[in-house]
Write a protein that holds these residues in place. Structure first.
Motif, PDB file in Angstrom:
ATOM      1  N   UNK A 183      64.447  13.619  38.540  1.00 39.97           N
ATOM      2  CA  UNK A 183      64.744  15.002  38.057  1.00 39.97           C
ATOM      3  C   UNK A 183      63.429  15.580  37.124  1.00 39.97           C
ATOM      4  N   UNK A 184      63.035  16.765  37.598  1.00 38.90           N
ATOM      5  CA  UNK A 184      62.059  17.225  36.737  1.00 38.90           C
ATOM      6  C   UNK A 184      62.553  18.550  36.138  1.00 38.90           C
TER       7      UNK A 184
ATOM      8  N   UNK B   1      67.681  15.754  26.468  1.00 44.34           N
ATOM      9  CA  UNK B   1      68.094  15.300  25.405  1.00 44.34           C
ATOM     10  C   UNK B   1      67.019  14.970  24.385  1.00 44.34           C
ATOM     11  N   UNK B   2      65.914  15.475  24.354  1.00 43.11           N
ATOM     12  CA  UNK B   2      65.048  15.138  23.531  1.00 43.11           C
ATOM     13  C   UNK B   2      63.943  14.171  24.018  1.00 43.11           C
ATOM     14  N   UNK B   3      62.897  13.975  23.020  1.00 42.75           N
ATOM     15  CA  UNK B   3      61.714  13.042  23.371  1.00 42.75           C
ATOM     16  C   UNK B   3      62.384  11.776  23.661  1.00 42.75           C
ATOM     17  N   UNK B   4      63.173  11.063  22.879  1.00 46.22           N
ATOM     18  CA  UNK B   4      63.914   9.834  23.190  1.00 46.22           C
ATOM     19  C   UNK B   4      64.716   9.551  24.311  1.00 46.22           C
ATOM     20  N   UNK B   5      65.392  10.711  24.757  1.00 47.11           N
ATOM     21  CA  UNK B   5      66.120  10.412  25.827  1.00 47.11           C
ATOM     22  C   UNK B   5      67.271   9.622  25.656  1.00 47.11           C
ATOM     23  N   UNK B   6      67.751   9.650  24.481  1.00 45.78           N
ATOM     24  CA  UNK B   6      68.993   8.694  24.175  1.00 45.78           C
ATOM     25  C   UNK B   6      70.192   9.368  24.450  1.00 45.78           C
ATOM     26  N   UNK B   7      70.360  10.447  24.365  1.00 45.63           N
ATOM     27  CA  UNK B   7      71.606  11.193  24.557  1.00 45.63           C
ATOM     28  C   UNK B   7      72.506  11.062  25.867  1.00 45.63           C
ATOM     29  N   UNK B   8      73.772  11.484  25.969  1.00 50.82           N
ATOM     30  CA  UNK B   8      74.168  11.464  27.330  1.00 50.82           C
ATOM     31  C   UNK B   8      74.664  12.839  27.728  1.00 50.82           C
ATOM     32  N   UNK B   9      74.790  13.949  26.840  1.00 55.32           N
ATOM     33  CA  UNK B   9      74.795  15.069  27.161  1.00 55.32           C
ATOM     34  C   UNK B   9      73.909  16.066  27.608  1.00 55.32           C
ATOM     35  N   UNK B  10      73.113  15.454  28.504  1.00 54.07           N
ATOM     36  CA  UNK B  10      72.040  16.301  29.306  1.00 54.07           C
ATOM     37  C   UNK B  10      72.045  16.248  30.819  1.00 54.07           C
ATOM     38  N   UNK B  11      71.225  17.063  31.329  1.00 51.76           N
ATOM     39  CA  UNK B  11      71.361  17.074  32.722  1.00 51.76           C
ATOM     40  C   UNK B  11      70.919  15.712  33.238  1.00 51.76           C
ATOM     41  N   UNK B  12      69.678  15.125  32.914  1.00 47.01           N
ATOM     42  CA  UNK B  12      69.039  13.913  33.121  1.00 47.01           C
ATOM     43  C   UNK B  12      70.287  12.587  33.199  1.00 47.01           C
ATOM     44  N   UNK B  13      70.846  12.525  32.100  1.00 48.75           N
ATOM     45  CA  UNK B  13      71.621  11.419  31.865  1.00 48.75           C
ATOM     46  C   UNK B  13      73.137  11.722  32.766  1.00 48.75           C
ATOM     47  N   UNK B  14      73.422  12.931  32.923  1.00 46.64           N
ATOM     48  CA  UNK B  14      74.487  13.100  33.786  1.00 46.64           C
ATOM     49  C   UNK B  14      74.272  12.908  35.072  1.00 46.64           C
TER      50      UNK B  14
ATOM     51  N   UNK C 283      69.294   4.832  38.280  1.00 44.09           N
ATOM     52  CA  UNK C 283      68.408   5.250  37.416  1.00 44.09           C
ATOM     53  C   UNK C 283      67.402   6.028  38.379  1.00 44.09           C
ATOM     54  N   UNK C 284      67.248   7.304  38.168  1.00 45.32           N
ATOM     55  CA  UNK C 284      66.337   8.244  38.811  1.00 45.32           C
ATOM     56  C   UNK C 284      64.829   8.607  37.740  1.00 45.32           C
TER      57      UNK C 284
END
Length: 428
Positions: free
Chosen positions: A14-15, A24-37, A45-46
């Protein structure tokens, strides 16, 4: 949508822009974002790739913020001062004639696209003597501009930013292409960072800027040492930002060998399929067969490499390799998987954003009766004919009179004819 069209299994990454909504920010730790979903829905894991063009734009923006002069503010302030004011422009032309400079239109810049700042800065430098004389002669000159043109160091910062913009914007233009993979973008970023490091270590300034700084120091108007300290901080800020936000490109260096800049070695191929298996556990590779395929490829590369020109595209080189192997009935199915995987991951979303830009230009309040199929057809034409000259397209239309009839008809507005019109335009 991926599920409806059966594309989940071929979704490799995903780009998007590096905003919280996407990653979800620079750390990419959140779950409520396009990449995590996406990772959750696909159950694997893509690759998550932030747009490299935006990273470089923002890196340049952050770096210029530490300079004593807000170059972007000055550029746009000058542009707005003359924009739509014909009387002011005519007076500026007189000052250009007085200092023997050819007048050129003042340019502005767009904050979200730093490519536009380079020509704007260059234009101010070209007109600098006339602009300085003009503003210094004004009784009610804007304070920020009066301060800028009174400062003898201002022109030095313009020259410095112009030099940095050139090397950064040249890289951005390369990575904003329609057909560039993430691993190729990684290589371009590495090359750019190498250039920036060299500029810092060797204290590179253009001859004109170096002379200007030396004169300022001799006349005790500005310290050369201080100028170098600030430029060093500029370089450090730029490199730090690229490293912080571009770390997701780092794993893709395992695919660097695919560009065939030099002769691949077996360990390169091993690292590549290990990376693919890590993100796709169900995929299996037979290392014995891959090694045999590797040797077939290397034999062809050794023959072809001396004839490849500098700057030739990696995909063109691999096409030559495939053609040679196919003629000799040699299969490289595992190599094909690795190549498809690495080249399918785009490095920027610039090509997608260009489609949005075309749509915004076409579908305005004044043209709100356009139907979706008509907009779609126009976008197809603009995308597929963008490398065709006006003369060539003119000849093409003359050879297809039915298209001219469709262009001049009202079918592009009437819903009843939309389907037929779209199909005919799209097919052409």
């Amino acid at each position: 949508v991926l599920g409806v069209f059966g594309l989940c299994w071929v979704c490799l990454g995903f780009l998007g822009d590096n905003c919280n909504t996407n990653f979800g920010g620079i750390s990419r730790k959140g779950t409520n974002n396009v990449f995590a979903i996406l990772n959750e829905k696909l159950k694997r894991n893509i690759s998550g790739i932030g747009c490299a063009a935006h990273i470089l734009h923002n890196a340049m923006h952050s770096s210029t913020d530490i300079l004593p002069t807000d170059i972007e503010l000055i550029i746009n302030k000058i542009f707005q001062y003359f924009h739509i004011y014909t009387v002011r422009i005519e007076k500026l032309k007189d000052f250009c004639d007085f200092v023997n400079i050819e007048y050129k239109n003042i340019l502005g810049s767009v904050k979200t696209r730093w490519l536009s700042l380079q020509p704007a800065v260059s234009r101010i430098i070209d007109l600098y003597p006339a602009l300085k004389s003009y503003f210094m002669s004004q009784e009610k000159c804007p304070t920020v501009l009066k301060t800028f043109f009174n400062d003898p160091v201002s022109i030095a910062w313009l020259y410095f930013v112009q030099s940095q913009l050139k090397v950064v914007c040249d890289t951005i233009k390369k990575i904003e292409g329609d057909h560039i993979s993430a691993c190729e973008v990684y290589e371009e970023i590495e090359v750019l960072c190498g250039k920036i490091k060299n500029r810092k270590s060797q204290r590179f300034f253009t001859s004109e800027l170096a002379q200007l700084i030396s004169d300022l120091d001799k006349n005790k108007l500005y310290s050369e040492k201080k100028f170098i300290e600030i430029t060093d901080e500029f370089y450090d800020t730029f490199l730090s930002y690229v490293e912080k936000w571009g770390y997701h490109f780092e794993p893709l260096k395992v695919f660097r060998w695919i560009q065939l800049l030099d002769l691949p070695i077996w360990s390169d191929i091993q690292e590549s399929f290990k990376y693919i298996i890590k993100n796709n556990p169900t995929l299996k590779f037979d290392e014995d067969e891959i090694f045999d395929e590797f040797n077939h490829v290397i034999n062809v590369v050794k023959v072809k490499m001396p004839n490849w020109k500098n700057g030739s595209k990696a995909e063109d080189r691999w096409c030559e390799i495939f053609e040679t192997l196919e003629k000799n009935n040699i299969s490289i199915k595992y190599f094909t998987i690795i190549l498809e995987y690495s080249m399918a991951i785009p490095g920027t979303n610039a090509s997608v954003e260009r489609v949005f830009s075309i749509t915004n230009v076409l579908w305005t309040d004044e043209k709100n009766r356009f139907i979706v199929d008509t907009i779609r057809s126009i976008i197809i034409v603009k995308q597929h004919f963008k490398n065709v000259s006006c003369t060539e397209f003119y000849t093409f239309l003359l050879e297809h009179p039915q298209l001219l009839k469709l262009i001049s008809s009202s079918g592009k507005y009437e819903k009843s004819n939309s389907e037929d019109t779209s199909e005919q335009l799209s097919s052409k």
